[in-house]
Design a protein around this motif. Structure first.
Motif, mmCIF file in Angstrom:
data_model
loop_
_atom_site.group_PDB
_atom_site.id
_atom_site.type_symbol
_atom_site.label_atom_id
_atom_site.label_comp_id
_atom_site.label_asym_id
_atom_site.label_seq_id
_atom_site.Cartn_x
_atom_site.Cartn_y
_atom_site.Cartn_z
ATOM 1 N N GLU A 78 0.858 -1.196 -0.019
ATOM 2 C CA GLU A 78 0.088 -0.021 0.046
ATOM 3 C C GLU A 78 0.788 1.126 -0.039
ATOM 4 N N ALA A 79 2.054 1.097 0.930
ATOM 5 C CA ALA A 79 2.968 2.469 0.838
ATOM 6 C C ALA A 79 3.636 2.615 -0.559
ATOM 7 N N LEU A 80 4.069 1.482 -1.074
ATOM 8 C CA LEU A 80 4.489 1.881 -2.478
ATOM 9 C C LEU A 80 3.614 2.533 -3.470
ATOM 10 N N GLU A 81 2.294 1.879 -3.482
ATOM 11 C CA GLU A 81 1.259 2.756 -4.273
ATOM 12 C C GLU A 81 1.219 4.320 -3.986
ATOM 13 N N LEU A 82 1.121 4.451 -2.630
ATOM 14 C CA LEU A 82 0.902 5.573 -1.896
ATOM 15 C C LEU A 82 1.986 6.696 -2.613
ATOM 16 N N LEU A 83 3.420 6.126 -2.598
ATOM 17 C CA LEU A 83 4.531 7.040 -2.882
ATOM 18 C C LEU A 83 4.480 7.488 -4.158
ATOM 19 N N ASP A 84 3.833 6.387 -5.238
ATOM 20 C CA ASP A 84 3.839 6.736 -6.425
ATOM 21 C C ASP A 84 2.817 7.655 -6.905
ATOM 22 N N GLU A 85 1.584 7.361 -6.122
ATOM 23 C CA GLU A 85 0.570 8.655 -6.389
ATOM 24 C C GLU A 85 0.991 10.002 -5.686
ATOM 25 N N LEU A 86 1.534 10.022 -4.485
ATOM 26 C CA LEU A 86 2.191 11.342 -4.333
ATOM 27 C C LEU A 86 3.116 12.010 -5.081
ATOM 28 N N SER A 87 4.077 10.912 -5.893
ATOM 29 C CA SER A 87 4.791 11.515 -6.699
ATOM 30 C C SER A 87 3.995 12.373 -7.798
ATOM 31 N N ASP A 88 3.297 11.604 -8.433
ATOM 32 C CA ASP A 88 2.397 11.984 -9.440
ATOM 33 C C ASP A 88 1.551 13.228 -9.177
ATOM 34 N N GLU A 89 1.103 13.276 -7.917
ATOM 35 C CA GLU A 89 0.491 14.526 -7.519
ATOM 36 C C GLU A 89 1.331 15.845 -7.189
ATOM 37 N N GLY A 90 2.692 15.674 -7.401
ATOM 38 C CA GLY A 90 3.603 16.699 -7.102
ATOM 39 C C GLY A 90 4.359 16.902 -5.734
ATOM 40 N N TYR A 91 3.986 15.865 -4.897
ATOM 41 C CA TYR A 91 4.534 15.727 -3.721
ATOM 42 C C TYR A 91 5.952 15.154 -3.556
ATOM 43 N N LYS A 92 6.713 15.440 -2.807
ATOM 44 C CA LYS A 92 8.108 15.020 -2.539
ATOM 45 C C LYS A 92 8.032 14.357 -1.186
ATOM 46 N N THR A 93 8.400 12.963 -1.256
ATOM 47 C CA THR A 93 8.677 12.517 -0.013
ATOM 48 C C THR A 93 9.891 12.517 0.465
ATOM 49 N N LEU A 94 10.115 13.094 1.675
ATOM 50 C CA LEU A 94 11.473 13.239 2.336
ATOM 51 C C LEU A 94 11.940 12.113 3.183
ATOM 52 N N VAL A 95 10.859 11.749 3.896
ATOM 53 C CA VAL A 95 11.186 10.811 5.153
ATOM 54 C C VAL A 95 10.375 9.786 4.936
ATOM 55 N N ILE A 96 10.746 8.422 5.281
ATOM 56 C CA ILE A 96 9.812 7.463 5.530
ATOM 57 C C ILE A 96 10.275 6.582 6.693
ATOM 58 N N ILE A 97 9.114 6.365 7.835
ATOM 59 C CA ILE A 97 9.373 5.751 8.785
ATOM 60 C C ILE A 97 8.814 4.495 8.684
ATOM 61 N N SER A 98 9.391 3.338 8.971
ATOM 62 C CA SER A 98 8.738 2.141 8.639
ATOM 63 C C SER A 98 9.027 1.065 9.911
ATOM 64 N N ASP A 99 8.165 0.371 10.305
ATOM 65 C CA ASP A 99 8.091 -1.158 10.892
ATOM 66 C C ASP A 99 8.841 -1.896 10.165
ATOM 67 N N TRP A 100 9.598 -2.965 11.127
ATOM 68 C CA TRP A 100 9.921 -4.055 10.125
ATOM 69 C C TRP A 100 8.876 -5.311 10.001
ATOM 70 N N LEU A 101 8.470 -5.734 11.312
ATOM 71 C CA LEU A 101 7.801 -6.811 11.079
ATOM 72 C C LEU A 101 6.017 -6.338 10.735
ATOM 73 N N MET A 102 5.730 -6.773 9.236
ATOM 74 C CA MET A 102 4.448 -6.428 9.093
ATOM 75 C C MET A 102 3.953 -7.658 8.127
ATOM 76 N N PRO A 103 2.985 -7.728 7.904
ATOM 77 C CA PRO A 103 2.447 -8.914 6.979
ATOM 78 C C PRO A 103 2.616 -8.371 5.526
ATOM 79 N N GLU A 104 2.735 -9.451 4.823
ATOM 80 C CA GLU A 104 2.806 -8.909 3.087
ATOM 81 C C GLU A 104 4.284 -8.849 2.613
ATOM 82 N N MET A 105 4.645 -7.664 3.571
ATOM 83 C CA MET A 105 6.162 -7.203 2.945
ATOM 84 C C MET A 105 6.784 -6.752 4.264
ATOM 85 N N LYS A 106 8.227 -7.120 4.720
ATOM 86 C CA LYS A 106 8.471 -6.890 5.876
ATOM 87 C C LYS A 106 9.278 -5.490 5.404
ATOM 88 N N GLY A 107 9.664 -4.678 6.624
ATOM 89 C CA GLY A 107 10.095 -3.289 6.283
ATOM 90 C C GLY A 107 11.167 -3.106 5.768
#
Length: 134
Positions: free
Chosen positions: A41-70
């Motif tokens: 979900e976060a990877l999709e969100l990053l692409d959407e934000l970029s397409d909308e002209g936003y620049k992501t400067l910081v990502i804070i992520s947990d490690w142990l998550m379902p589907e994809m580890k941090g």
């Protein structure tokens, strides 16, 4: 509001809401705070934000998550957005995952849960200054 983004990724809503509260309190409207409950979900969100002209400067992520580890998420995100400051906020990451994230996602800081808000905020500020984004 700024077009700069801090993205928080964790599978626990209580953690995301706490991060959001701490970040909004510290940075106000300086950053747009985005929340995601997992890596895909976060990877999709990053692409959407970029397409909308936003620049992501910081990502804070947990490690142990379902589907994809941090570590896997941060590596994929960093490949797409190499300017981003990466932090891992976790209570369970193993050393191999941490080293992998340092090597392939330029992990700036590992912060253990439960975290100290002032340590997190200072890490973000210091990292952004070092990258020339603050």
């Amino acid at each position: 509001m700024s077009n700069h983004v801090i993205l928080c990724v964790d599978d626990e809503q209580v953690v995301l809401k706490s991060l959001e509260s701490q970040l909004v309190h510290e940075f106000g409207s300086q950053f747009h705070i985005e929340l995601s409950e997992g890596g895909p979900e976060a990877l999709e969100l990053l692409d959407e934000l970029s397409d909308e002209g936003y620049k992501t400067l910081v990502i804070i992520s947990d490690w142990l998550m379902p589907e994809m580890k941090g570590d896997d998420f941060l590596i994929k995100a960093y490949k797409r957005f190499p300017h981003v400051l990466t932090l891992m906020l976790t209570g369970q990451a193993d050393n191999e995952a941490i080293e992998k994230t340092k090597s392939y996602a330029n992990l700036y800081k590992l912060i253990n849960k439960p975290w100290d808000a002032s340590e997190l905020i200072e890490s973000i500020k210091t990292g952004l200054r070092e990258l020339g984004n603050l």
